[in-house]
Design an enzyme around this catalytic site. Structure first.
Site, PDB file in Angstrom:
ATOM      1  N   SER A 228       5.039  -5.587  -1.803  1.00  0.00           N
ATOM      2  CA  SER A 228       5.197  -4.186  -2.181  1.00  0.00           C
ATOM      3  C   SER A 228       5.893  -3.387  -1.074  1.00  0.00           C
ATOM      4  O   SER A 228       7.041  -3.679  -0.752  1.00  0.00           O
ATOM      5  CB  SER A 228       3.833  -3.592  -2.542  1.00  0.00           C
ATOM      6  OG  SER A 228       3.984  -2.362  -3.225  1.00  0.00           O
ATOM      7  N   SER A 229       5.217  -2.428  -0.453  1.00  0.00           N
ATOM      8  CA  SER A 229       5.858  -1.717   0.658  1.00  0.00           C
ATOM      9  C   SER A 229       6.175  -2.681   1.785  1.00  0.00           C
ATOM     10  O   SER A 229       7.158  -2.504   2.527  1.00  0.00           O
ATOM     11  CB  SER A 229       4.971  -0.577   1.163  1.00  0.00           C
ATOM     12  OG  SER A 229       3.690  -1.028   1.519  1.00  0.00           O
TER      13      SER A 229
ATOM     14  N   GLU B 222       5.553  -5.246 -14.455  1.00  0.00           N
ATOM     15  CA  GLU B 222       5.474  -4.290 -13.349  1.00  0.00           C
ATOM     16  C   GLU B 222       6.378  -3.087 -13.581  1.00  0.00           C
ATOM     17  O   GLU B 222       7.487  -3.220 -14.099  1.00  0.00           O
ATOM     18  CB  GLU B 222       5.876  -4.962 -12.032  1.00  0.00           C
ATOM     19  CG  GLU B 222       4.953  -6.076 -11.598  1.00  0.00           C
ATOM     20  CD  GLU B 222       5.064  -6.364 -10.110  1.00  0.00           C
ATOM     21  OE1 GLU B 222       5.116  -5.397  -9.328  1.00  0.00           O
ATOM     22  OE2 GLU B 222       5.075  -7.553  -9.739  1.00  0.00           O
TER      23      GLU B 222
ATOM     24  N   HIS C 253       1.554  -5.607 -10.995  1.00  0.00           N
ATOM     25  CA  HIS C 253       1.758  -5.465  -9.558  1.00  0.00           C
ATOM     26  C   HIS C 253       0.566  -6.009  -8.766  1.00  0.00           C
ATOM     27  O   HIS C 253      -0.590  -5.743  -9.089  1.00  0.00           O
ATOM     28  CB  HIS C 253       1.958  -3.989  -9.209  1.00  0.00           C
ATOM     29  CG  HIS C 253       2.553  -3.757  -7.854  1.00  0.00           C
ATOM     30  ND1 HIS C 253       3.806  -4.192  -7.501  1.00  0.00           N
ATOM     31  CD2 HIS C 253       2.054  -3.136  -6.743  1.00  0.00           C
ATOM     32  CE1 HIS C 253       4.064  -3.844  -6.253  1.00  0.00           C
ATOM     33  NE2 HIS C 253       3.010  -3.214  -5.773  1.00  0.00           N
TER      34      HIS C 253
ATOM     35  N   GLY D 239       0.798  -1.219   0.000  1.00  0.00           N
ATOM     36  CA  GLY D 239       0.000   0.000   0.000  1.00  0.00           C
ATOM     37  C   GLY D 239       0.825   1.261   0.000  1.00  0.00           C
ATOM     38  O   GLY D 239       0.345   2.328   0.400  1.00  0.00           O
ATOM     39  N   GLY D 240       2.087   1.174  -0.478  1.00  0.00           N
ATOM     40  CA  GLY D 240       2.915   2.360  -0.596  1.00  0.00           C
ATOM     41  C   GLY D 240       3.201   3.053   0.722  1.00  0.00           C
ATOM     42  O   GLY D 240       3.466   4.252   0.739  1.00  0.00           O
TER      43      GLY D 240
END
Length: 325
Positions: free
Chosen positions: A164-165, A266, A296, A80-81
């Site tokens: 991701s994050s 991605e 992604h 979620g960045g």
């Protein structure tokens, strides 16, 4: 009279930052179009792991556990960045259900502090906090009915999966464990699985320059970094770019084995590949796997798909290979 506060940063309507510094988070997030899956082979429950920060986690346990064969434990950090996401979101919940049932493991899915209210390194500190919580739990001499009973859970077979994050957090946790700045005993973390880790850098890569993805754009990536980094910091900050000019040298860090996975389409592909190859060149135990044509979040957003079954088998093999050394 001054002008009314206006939106200066907007993350898909899920998160909005206003000119006066206030933050609005939408409770009816767009990701709710993904249904909650049901898996009758897994039970789950929530509990607080940091009372001071009011942070909770969700535990997922296969129903078929016995005291004759202990099961491994998997810590899953959602993506979620660093700005959005939660253990309660359907994509995160479904992913953890799949990991628990497919791996036959107890899965720990923690929330962590989000930006812009809590800038980095808050999320990384919370990752270390989960390990500290787990250490305390492992020291409890509880009966087999307890979810984290030592009679059921093998605390010497702990693996970290980050998406991701969350993959970025897994990297920084691996470095902290490798340098000894995060204590783990009596827990033993044997490996890290990084699913398209969210890394950045000032110089653009070829994959970042296009084309964009259906759910992710370069503008969105940059927005996440602006919101999560401190004032005046760039994407070459060590928390963003593990291979950047100011990042610590990793040659002498004793990193545990890593499985690094990315989709071929991605935006982050080139950074993830370079990360894995550089670590390999340093002599680290790193396996890099690229899934052609995937974008992604392909595993997290559809963990029961045919391609996700392949990802699950890779993770299962990785856990087996690194469970006895």
């Amino acid at each position: 009279m001054g002008s009314l506060p206006h939106i200066v940063e907007d993350c898909m309507g899920v998160l909005q930052l206003y000119s006066d510094g206030t933050v609005h988070r939408c409770s009816d997030m767009a990701f709710k179009f993904r249904p909650f899956y049901e898996d009758n082979s897994v039970v789950f429950k929530d509990m607080v792991y940091d009372q001071k920060l009011d942070l909770s986690l969700r535990l997922y346990k296969p129903k078929s556990t016995t005291t004759t064969t202990k099961i491994p434990l998997v810590i899953y950090f959602h993506g979620g960045g660093f700005c959005v996401g939660s253990r309660l979101w359907p994509n995160c919940h479904n992913c953890c259900l799949r990991l628990a049932s497919g791996l036959g493991a107890l899965v720990v899915s923690p929330d962590y502090r989000l930006a812009p209210e809590h800038k980095l390194p808050a999320a990384v500190e919370d990752a270390a906090g989960v390990v500290e919580w787990l250490r305390r739990e492992a020291d409890h001499d509880s009966d087999e009915e307890y979810w984290l009973s030592r009679k059921v859970i093998d605390f010497e077979r702990v693996f970290v999966v980050g998406d991701s994050s969350g993959g970025n957090m897994a990297h920084h946790l691996a470095v902290r464990v490798g340098t000894g700045s995060v204590r783990t005993e009596p827990v033993r973390i044997r490996g890290f699985v990084l699913l398209a880790p969210f890394f950045g850098g000032v110089v653009r890569t070829k994959s970042e320059e296009g084309p964009g993805e259906s759910l992710l754009s370069l503008d969105m990536l940059d927005r996440f970094w602006r919101l999560s980094m401190g004032e005046g910091e760039t994407r070459d900050h060590p928390l963003a770019n593990p291979l950047g000019p100011k990042s610590p040298r990793l040659e002498e860090v004793g990193l545990e084995p890593m499985l690094v996975i990315v989709g071929g389409n991605e935006l982050l592909r080139d950074r993830v590949e370079e990360y894995a190859m550089r670590l390999k060149d340093m002599g680290k135990n790193v396996e890099y796997v690229e899934f052609e044509g995937q974008q992604h979040g392909f595993f997290t957003n559809d963990p029961y798909s045919h391609i996700s079954n392949h990802v699950l088998q890779l993770i299962k093999r990785f856990i087996l290979q690194n469970s006895s050394n």
